[in-house]
Design a protein around this motif. Structure first.
Motif, PDB file in Angstrom:
ATOM      1  N   GLN A  49       8.726  -9.347  -0.851  1.00 55.89           N
ATOM      2  CA  GLN A  49       9.592  -7.833  -0.586  1.00 55.89           C
ATOM      3  C   GLN A  49      11.000  -8.401  -0.612  1.00 55.89           C
ATOM      4  O   GLN A  49      11.924  -7.635  -0.575  1.00 55.89           O
ATOM      5  N   GLU A  78       6.887   7.228   7.654  1.00 54.77           N
ATOM      6  CA  GLU A  78       7.035   6.470   6.353  1.00 54.77           C
ATOM      7  C   GLU A  78       6.877   5.179   6.446  1.00 54.77           C
ATOM      8  O   GLU A  78       6.865   4.381   5.055  1.00 54.77           O
ATOM      9  N   ARG A 114       4.183  -3.712   5.912  1.00 52.07           N
ATOM     10  CA  ARG A 114       3.448  -3.593   4.653  1.00 52.07           C
ATOM     11  C   ARG A 114       4.503  -2.943   3.686  1.00 52.07           C
ATOM     12  O   ARG A 114       4.285  -3.186   2.383  1.00 52.07           O
ATOM     13  N   HIS A 115       5.589  -2.466   4.265  1.00 52.78           N
ATOM     14  CA  HIS A 115       6.560  -2.006   3.054  1.00 52.78           C
ATOM     15  C   HIS A 115       7.784  -2.638   3.101  1.00 52.78           C
ATOM     16  O   HIS A 115       8.524  -2.992   1.937  1.00 52.78           O
ATOM     17  N   SER A 168       8.855   2.842   7.451  1.00 51.93           N
ATOM     18  CA  SER A 168      10.042   2.281   6.732  1.00 51.93           C
ATOM     19  C   SER A 168      11.395   2.286   7.656  1.00 51.93           C
ATOM     20  O   SER A 168      11.198   2.751   8.951  1.00 51.93           O
TER      21      SER A 168
END
Length: 473
Positions: free
Chosen positions: A220, A402, A52-53, A404
């Protein structure tokens, strides 16, 4: 010379497997492969959370690698085996594709050309989805050719499945559909409009099947590819050399592929050329109209299509002469093949980890610099050091927390470093602009201030890293 029924595809697949697997475990993983390892060793919910990031379009590959690691471990060679298998299978598909339109000799020569291309070895040794995208995009092209000749529900179902698998491997491999549209238009003129409807339905079903797993990454690219600059005409001119990794090999294959247009069956050759040129043009156009994204390896699926065309082009000469030409091109790529077996990037995480492992003491701490860059220093050292990694003094929240590839560090360096007696600073050379890391030039101002009172009794320079031991007097 009469070729065996299966030799034309089995031999290229075998040779590709031998070439790509040769010393495949020698080069250490580079930063993208470290990202793959970091993502794949998380839990399934954590992989989706990361998607999602960042790397949303790579979630399917990370899920596959997660399952693979569960079964076979996370050694370098174990994680590279799937790509080796995929590239070997692609060689067979190249041969079958060329054979379908130009005969067994073209199939054999196209498959052998694919085997000796340095880019095939490079990305066949990559812990990423490029080899799978190459396999399924090529297989989709072959299955489409079969479906256009023998329109059955099962041929179109197989095509839709290949489209879905290609998109799940790497989203940009779906650019090959632009070339497939040309193949369909040719068939429509010959066999009527029903072929176009079947293609539209099958391709749409394939895209629809893969979108739920990859849609999160569609927006992204501007953040992930912020290191890229917009492509220009020079980039376009250098594309064949960058795609094949050796300009002489890329240029020769392209020239041979052009000669396929002069053969008896020029129509399929023109359609395959469309499947190469249209994706290149579309990606170049998006690079200018959207965000910079023109990277040669994203179009790796063009290599097998060009090799199939070049195999057809080589049939203008006798088979022994054509095989000699393949050997000459293989020899031209040998220096690059040797370079690939030494390293995949300028950062040698394994050497840096060995310095720490051989010289650390109980209670040591470590600082990574830079922490927010694409060098992913902490991930690289964690892969080799595992539970022997010194305490991460600046860590507040790790990458998993995070969602990430980057951890969050504390803002008060003096407080976080505390009274630690021995601190390792592992600094990676900067990427853009390039400059060599010193003991402190990659540190934050707070970290520099906190380390002023420390002595520097030892430092090491290994593979793109400057490693310094700071000791409190």
């Amino acid at each position: 010379m009469k070729l065996s029924r299966h030799l034309h595809w089995a031999l290229p697949a075998l040779i590709t497997a031998l070439v790509v697997s040769y010393r495949a475990g020698d080069p250490g993983p580079w930063r993208d492969e470290m990202a793959s390892w970091s993502a794949a060793t998380r839990t399934v919910p954590q992989i989706f959370a990361m998607g999602r990031h960042i790397d949303g379009v790579l979630v399917p590959y990370y899920l596959f690698l997660h399952a693979w690691i569960d079964g076979f471990g996370d050694s370098v060679i174990a994680m590279r085996v799937p790509s080796i298998i995929a590239m070997s299978a692609t060689a067979a598909i190249v041969a079958l594709l060329a054979r379908r339109w130009w005969g067994n000799a073209a199939g054999l020569l196209g498959g052998l050309l694919f085997a000796i291309v340095p880019a095939v070895s490079r990305y066949g040794q990559e812990i990423r989805g490029y080899a799978f995208a190459t396999l399924f995009a090529t297989l989709a092209t072959l299955v489409l050719a079969i479906a256009l000749d023998r329109s059955r529900w099962w041929t179109w179902s197989g095509y839709g499945l290949c489209v879905a698998l290609a998109g799940l491997s790497h989203l940009l491999s779906l650019l090959v559909l632009a070339g497939h549209a040309v193949l369909v238009l040719v068939a429509v003129r010959r066999d009527g409009r029903w072929r176009a409807l079947w293609w539209f339905l099958a391709a749409g079903a394939g895209i629809g099947a893969m979108l739920p797993l990859t849609a999160g990454g569609l927006g992204q690219q501007s953040a992930q590819l912020n290191w890229l600059k917009a492509a220009d005409l020079t980039t376009l001119a250098e594309f064949p050399g960058n795609l094949f990794l050796v300009p002489a090999v890329g240029g020769a294959v392209a020239i041979l592929a052009v000669t396929a247009l002069q053969r008896g069956r020029a129509t399929p050759a023109a359609a395959l050329w469309a499947a190469v040129l249209l994706p290149v043009g579309l990606l170049y156009a998006y690079d200018h109209g959207g965000a910079p994204i023109f990277v040669a390896r994203y179009l790796l699926f063009c290599v097998p299509l060009l090799c199939a065309l070049a195999g057809a082009g080589l049939t203008v000469v006798r088979l022994p002469v054509a095989l000699a030409a393949v050997l000459v091109l293989g020899a031209a790529g040998l220096p690059k093949q040797q370079e690939i077996r030494r390293d995949h990037s300028s950062w040698d995480y394994r050497a840096a980890a060995e310095v720490i492992r051989d010289n650390q003491a109980a209670g040591d701490g470590i600082v990574y610099a830079p922490r927010d860059g694409w060098q992913v220093v902490d991930l690289g050292l964690a892969y080799y050091l595992r539970d022997r990694t010194p305490r991460d003094l600046m860590l507040v929240a790790d990458e998993v927390t995070e969602g990430s590839l980057w951890a969050t560090e504390c803002t008060d360096a003096a407080k976080c470093l505390g009274t630690t007696k021995r601190i390792w600073v592992v600094a990676a050379d900067n990427i853009d602009p390039y400059f060599r890391a010193t003991a402190t030039n990659q540190l934050t101002s707070g970290e520099k201030a906190a380390l002023k009172s420390y002595d520097q009794p030892a430092f090491w320079r290994v593979g793109g890293f400057t490693i310094t031991l700071f000791v409190r007097p």
